[in-house]
Design a protein around this motif. Structure first.
Motif, PDB file in Angstrom:
ATOM      1  N   MET A  28     -11.427   8.842   0.626  1.00 14.17           N
ATOM      2  CA  MET A  28     -10.160   9.134  -0.067  1.00 14.17           C
ATOM      3  C   MET A  28     -10.328   8.951  -1.576  1.00 14.17           C
ATOM      4  SD  MET A  28      -6.530   6.952   0.194  1.00 14.17           S
ATOM      5  CE  MET A  28      -6.961   6.215   1.706  1.00 14.17           C
ATOM      6  N   HIS A  54     -11.292   4.808   3.192  1.00 12.90           N
ATOM      7  CA  HIS A  54     -11.062   4.412   1.800  1.00 12.90           C
ATOM      8  C   HIS A  54     -12.041   5.059   0.821  1.00 12.90           C
ATOM      9  CE1 HIS A  54      -8.086   0.983   2.024  1.00 12.90           C
ATOM     10  NE2 HIS A  54      -8.159   1.484   3.241  1.00 12.90           N
ATOM     11  N   SER A 110      -4.333  10.344   3.170  1.00 14.34           N
ATOM     12  CA  SER A 110      -5.222   9.202   3.336  1.00 14.34           C
ATOM     13  C   SER A 110      -6.210   9.403   4.479  1.00 14.34           C
ATOM     14  CB  SER A 110      -4.422   7.919   3.529  1.00 14.34           C
ATOM     15  OG  SER A 110      -3.732   7.988   4.746  1.00 14.34           O
ATOM     16  N   HIS A 112       0.424   9.273  -0.433  1.00 18.79           N
ATOM     17  CA  HIS A 112       1.593   9.238   0.450  1.00 18.79           C
ATOM     18  C   HIS A 112       2.263  10.599   0.386  1.00 18.79           C
ATOM     19  CE1 HIS A 112       1.959   4.563   0.557  1.00 18.79           C
ATOM     20  NE2 HIS A 112       0.927   5.031   1.225  1.00 18.79           N
ATOM     21  N   HIS A 172       3.144  -3.756   6.591  1.00  9.11           N
ATOM     22  CA  HIS A 172       2.216  -2.620   6.476  1.00  9.11           C
ATOM     23  C   HIS A 172       0.813  -2.988   6.024  1.00  9.11           C
ATOM     24  CE1 HIS A 172       3.096  -2.908   2.159  1.00  9.11           C
ATOM     25  NE2 HIS A 172       1.967  -2.260   1.997  1.00  9.11           N
ATOM     26  N   ASP A 210      -2.571  -1.230  -7.696  1.00  7.30           N
ATOM     27  CA  ASP A 210      -3.842  -1.587  -7.062  1.00  7.30           C
ATOM     28  C   ASP A 210      -4.210  -0.704  -5.870  1.00  7.30           C
ATOM     29  OD1 ASP A 210      -2.014  -2.319  -5.165  1.00  7.30           O
ATOM     30  OD2 ASP A 210      -2.092  -4.448  -5.634  1.00  7.30           O
ATOM     31  N   THR A 211      -3.712   0.506  -5.825  1.00  6.93           N
ATOM     32  CA  THR A 211      -4.027   1.338  -4.660  1.00  6.93           C
ATOM     33  C   THR A 211      -5.300   2.145  -4.911  1.00  6.93           C
ATOM     34  OG1 THR A 211      -2.875   3.329  -5.350  1.00  6.93           O
ATOM     35  CG2 THR A 211      -1.536   1.614  -4.313  1.00  6.93           C
ATOM     36  N   MET A 252       8.198   8.653   2.297  1.00  7.38           N
ATOM     37  CA  MET A 252       7.239   7.791   1.595  1.00  7.38           C
ATOM     38  C   MET A 252       7.000   8.274   0.160  1.00  7.38           C
ATOM     39  SD  MET A 252       6.063   5.472   3.785  1.00  7.38           S
ATOM     40  CE  MET A 252       4.406   4.978   3.294  1.00  7.38           C
ATOM     41  N   LYS A 271       2.261   3.698  14.212  1.00  6.83           N
ATOM     42  CA  LYS A 271       1.217   4.282  15.071  1.00  6.83           C
ATOM     43  C   LYS A 271       0.477   3.188  15.830  1.00  6.83           C
ATOM     44  CE  LYS A 271       0.061   8.106  12.164  1.00  6.83           C
ATOM     45  NZ  LYS A 271      -0.817   8.461  11.063  1.00  6.83           N
ATOM     46  N   ALA A 293       0.990   6.418  -4.267  1.00  8.02           N
ATOM     47  CA  ALA A 293       1.533   5.632  -3.158  1.00  8.02           C
ATOM     48  C   ALA A 293       2.912   5.079  -3.531  1.00  8.02           C
ATOM     49  CB  ALA A 293       0.582   4.490  -2.802  1.00  8.02           C
ATOM     50  N   ARG A 294       3.681   4.825  -2.504  1.00 11.55           N
ATOM     51  CA  ARG A 294       5.099   4.464  -2.634  1.00 11.55           C
ATOM     52  C   ARG A 294       5.443   3.494  -3.773  1.00 11.55           C
ATOM     53  NH1 ARG A 294       7.757   2.480   2.933  1.00 11.55           N
ATOM     54  NH2 ARG A 294       6.089   0.970   2.718  1.00 11.55           N
ATOM     55  N   PRO A 295       4.780   2.333  -3.869  1.00 12.52           N
ATOM     56  CA  PRO A 295       5.206   1.401  -4.924  1.00 12.52           C
ATOM     57  C   PRO A 295       5.013   1.963  -6.331  1.00 12.52           C
ATOM     58  CG  PRO A 295       3.200   0.630  -3.825  1.00 12.52           C
ATOM     59  CD  PRO A 295       3.700   1.788  -3.041  1.00 12.52           C
TER      60      PRO A 295
HETATM   61  C1  UD1 Z   1      -1.169   1.879   0.391  1.00  9.50           C
HETATM   62  C2  UD1 Z   1      -1.869   0.929  -0.581  1.00  9.50           C
HETATM   63  C3  UD1 Z   1      -1.165  -0.423  -0.547  1.00  9.50           C
HETATM   64  C4  UD1 Z   1       0.329  -0.269  -0.797  1.00  9.50           C
HETATM   65  C5  UD1 Z   1       0.885   0.714   0.217  1.00  9.50           C
HETATM   66  C6  UD1 Z   1       2.360   0.949   0.012  1.00  9.50           C
HETATM   67  C7  UD1 Z   1      -4.307   1.304  -0.788  1.00  9.50           C
HETATM   68  C8  UD1 Z   1      -5.626   0.736  -0.512  1.00  9.50           C
HETATM   69  N1  UD1 Z   1      -3.257   0.684  -0.193  1.00  9.50           N
HETATM   70  O1  UD1 Z   1      -1.345   1.343   1.705  1.00  9.50           O
HETATM   71  O2  UD1 Z   1      -1.709  -1.232  -1.564  1.00  9.50           O
HETATM   72  O3  UD1 Z   1       0.950  -1.527  -0.640  1.00  9.50           O
HETATM   73  O4  UD1 Z   1       0.194   1.959   0.053  1.00  9.50           O
HETATM   74  O5  UD1 Z   1       2.901   1.618   1.125  1.00  9.50           O
HETATM   75  O6  UD1 Z   1      -4.197   2.250  -1.534  1.00  9.50           O
HETATM   76  N2  UD1 Z   1       0.848   7.472   6.326  1.00  9.50           N
HETATM   77  C9  UD1 Z   1       1.683   8.468   6.751  1.00  9.50           C
HETATM   78  N3  UD1 Z   1       2.464   9.084   5.820  1.00  9.50           N
HETATM   79  C10 UD1 Z   1       2.434   8.747   4.502  1.00  9.50           C
HETATM   80  C11 UD1 Z   1       1.570   7.733   4.089  1.00  9.50           C
HETATM   81  C12 UD1 Z   1       0.783   7.085   5.011  1.00  9.50           C
HETATM   82  O7  UD1 Z   1       1.748   8.815   7.922  1.00  9.50           O
HETATM   83  O8  UD1 Z   1       3.192   9.352   3.717  1.00  9.50           O
HETATM   84  C13 UD1 Z   1       0.009   6.765   7.327  1.00  9.50           C
HETATM   85  C14 UD1 Z   1      -1.269   7.471   7.631  1.00  9.50           C
HETATM   86  O9  UD1 Z   1      -1.550   7.276   8.960  1.00  9.50           O
HETATM   87  C15 UD1 Z   1      -2.288   6.721   6.800  1.00  9.50           C
HETATM   88  C16 UD1 Z   1      -1.727   5.315   6.843  1.00  9.50           C
HETATM   89  O10 UD1 Z   1      -0.315   5.496   6.854  1.00  9.50           O
HETATM   90  O11 UD1 Z   1      -3.553   6.821   7.340  1.00  9.50           O
HETATM   91  C17 UD1 Z   1      -2.123   4.435   5.705  1.00  9.50           C
HETATM   92  O12 UD1 Z   1      -1.825   5.023   4.445  1.00  9.50           O
HETATM   93  P1  UD1 Z   1      -2.678   4.620   3.149  1.00  9.50           P
HETATM   94  O13 UD1 Z   1      -2.152   5.357   1.989  1.00  9.50           O
HETATM   95  O14 UD1 Z   1      -4.117   4.702   3.434  1.00  9.50           O
HETATM   96  O15 UD1 Z   1      -2.424   3.084   2.988  1.00  9.50           O
HETATM   97  P2  UD1 Z   1      -1.094   2.239   2.993  1.00  9.50           P
HETATM   98  O16 UD1 Z   1      -1.159   1.333   4.154  1.00  9.50           O
HETATM   99  O17 UD1 Z   1       0.143   3.060   2.846  1.00  9.50           O
END
Ligand code: UD1
Length: 357
Positions: A71, A68, A65, A39, A206, A96-97, A44, A243, A9-11
């Motif tokens: 995934m 939870h 994703s 991500h 977010h 912490d992801t 991202m 979204k 994930a991004r961070p």
């Molecule tokens: C995740 C982390 C969070 C972190 C954040 C940084 C967990 C539980 N959460 O949350 O701690 O602060 O990353 O951004 O791991 N999506 C896209 N494209 C992407 C990524 C996500 O469209 O490249 C959309 C999808 O609809 C997806 C939603 O974002 O279902 C959520 O993504 P997810 O990785 O589940 O959680 P974050 O909210 O990004």
């Protein structure tokens, strides 16, 4: 020594950039990177690897994703196979992801030593998926690299002193990244030119606790609209938030842009009047670049920012958000206490790996 680093994930890309750069300079450590795929959009993920020159992952599990549990389970299955194949001396996870927890579990079950970077942070809010992930990861780690004094205290309070583990305070690797990339971002980012705004408030949003709660989300959007009537609000919008807001016709009336890479984000922070966010990382980055931060949460893991009066917890209370943001517009931070190490965290982590793994 072979270390498999797990990111997704991004961070984590930002943190891995700082640490990988230092590990490369230690010839006795071979690091390879596994990307879970959590991500996946260019904005991202890929952009961070390009800009920050993070070594290309040797594998991307492409687990986009979903729920939870599902995934995390898919990641666990994929990571375990890779670890059995690679047989590293250690696995390193960040933050912490769900990618963090999956990597940690896979390593612990295979009895591979586990290094947790950003150990010991707590929000004390078990409704956050991140709090579950970080508590469980800490408990099964062998080397716990704490970014702050408070993180060490949290672990001590939980009895980690009685466990045969290595808990060390390293400083925060995000501070290393901010120092190292600040000049590069100034030279390479074009975001300010594109936006052509003289003054603006920078906002990101977010967190599940905000995006999945209609009342909180509506209040925050109304606050953004109100602030935007005074000064433009720039909102690089996470795809999930976008979204949800679009589905409810709730998109705020402000400058909405796609998620930005690290360089653009740093330039946006440096040039903002104030920062508003529910991100953990951005709270510190605001501090690194001497900006006040208005935090759209009820609590924070970075409690030292609150204690030093540079960060204000305003939750999703519309009045508090608007009043606090406007109060701190263009106010320069007067404090520059060393809360996160002086950019030496990655070196400290490399030294600890050589000593304890
Ligand atoms: C995740 C982390 C969070 C972190 C954040 C940084 C967990 C539980 N959460 O949350 O701690 O602060 O990353 O951004 O791991 N999506 C896209 N494209 C992407 C990524 C996500 O469209 O490249 C959309 C999808 O609809 C997806 C939603 O974002 O279902 C959520 O993504 P997810 O990785 O589940 O959680 P974050 O909210 O990004």
């Amino acid at each position: 020594m072979k270390v498999v680093t797990i990111v997704g994930a991004r961070p984590q890309f930002v943190k891995a950039a700082a640490v990988s750069r230092v590990l490369k300079s230690h010839t006795s450590i071979e690091e390879i990177i596994l990307h879970t795929g959590q991500h996946y959009d260019d904005s991202m993920s890929e952009v961070f690897f390009r800009e920050m020159e993070i070594p290309k992952p040797f594998i991307n599990l492409e687990i986009k994703s979903t729920l939870h549990g599902e995934m995390t389970a898919q990641m666990l299955t994929g990571i375990e196979k890779v670890l059995i194949d690679q047989r590293p001396d250690a696995v390193m996870v960040y933050g912490d992801t769900n990618s963090t927890l999956a990597g940690a579990l896979a390593a612990a079950k295979l009895q591979i030593k586990l290094i947790h970077v950003e150990a010991g942070l707590r929000s004390f809010n078990m409704a956050m998926p991140e709090e579950i992930n970080r508590i469980l990861t800490d408990r099964i780690s062998n080397l716990l690299c704490c970014p702050t004094e408070q993180a060490v205290i949290n672990l001590t309070n939980e009895g980690f002193g009685n466990l045969n583990l290595n808990v060390i305070k390293t400083g925060d690797v995000m501070q290393d990244a901010a120092i190292y990339y600040s000049q590069k971002s100034a030279e390479n980012s074009t975001i300010l030119k594109q936006l052509a705004l003289e003054r603006f408030v920078l906002c990101t949003l977010h967190r599940q606790e905000n995006t999945n709660d209609k009342l909180r989300l509506r209040n925050i959007v109304q606050a953004i609209n109100e602030i935007n009537a005074v000064i433009p609000v720039v909102l690089p919008l996470h795809p999930r938030t976008k979204k949800i807001l679009a589905a409810d016709s709730l998109l705020p009336h402000c400058t909405i842009i796609d998620p930005v890479g690290y360089f653009d984000m740093i330039e946006l922070i440096k040039n903002s009047s104030v920062v508003m966010t529910d991100s953990g990382g951005l709270q510190k980055e605001a501090y690194f670049f001497s900006k006040y931060c208005i935090t759209l949460r009820e609590e924070t893991e970075w409690i030292e920012l609150i204690d030093n009066g540079v960060n204000y917890l305003v939750g999703a209370d519309k009045r508090k958000i608007v009043d606090t943001a406007l109060k701190y517009l263009d106010q320069k931070l007067l404090t520059s206490i060393d809360l996160y190490g002086k950019g030496q965290a990655s070196e400290n982590i490399a030294d600890a790996i050589l000593k304890y793994i």
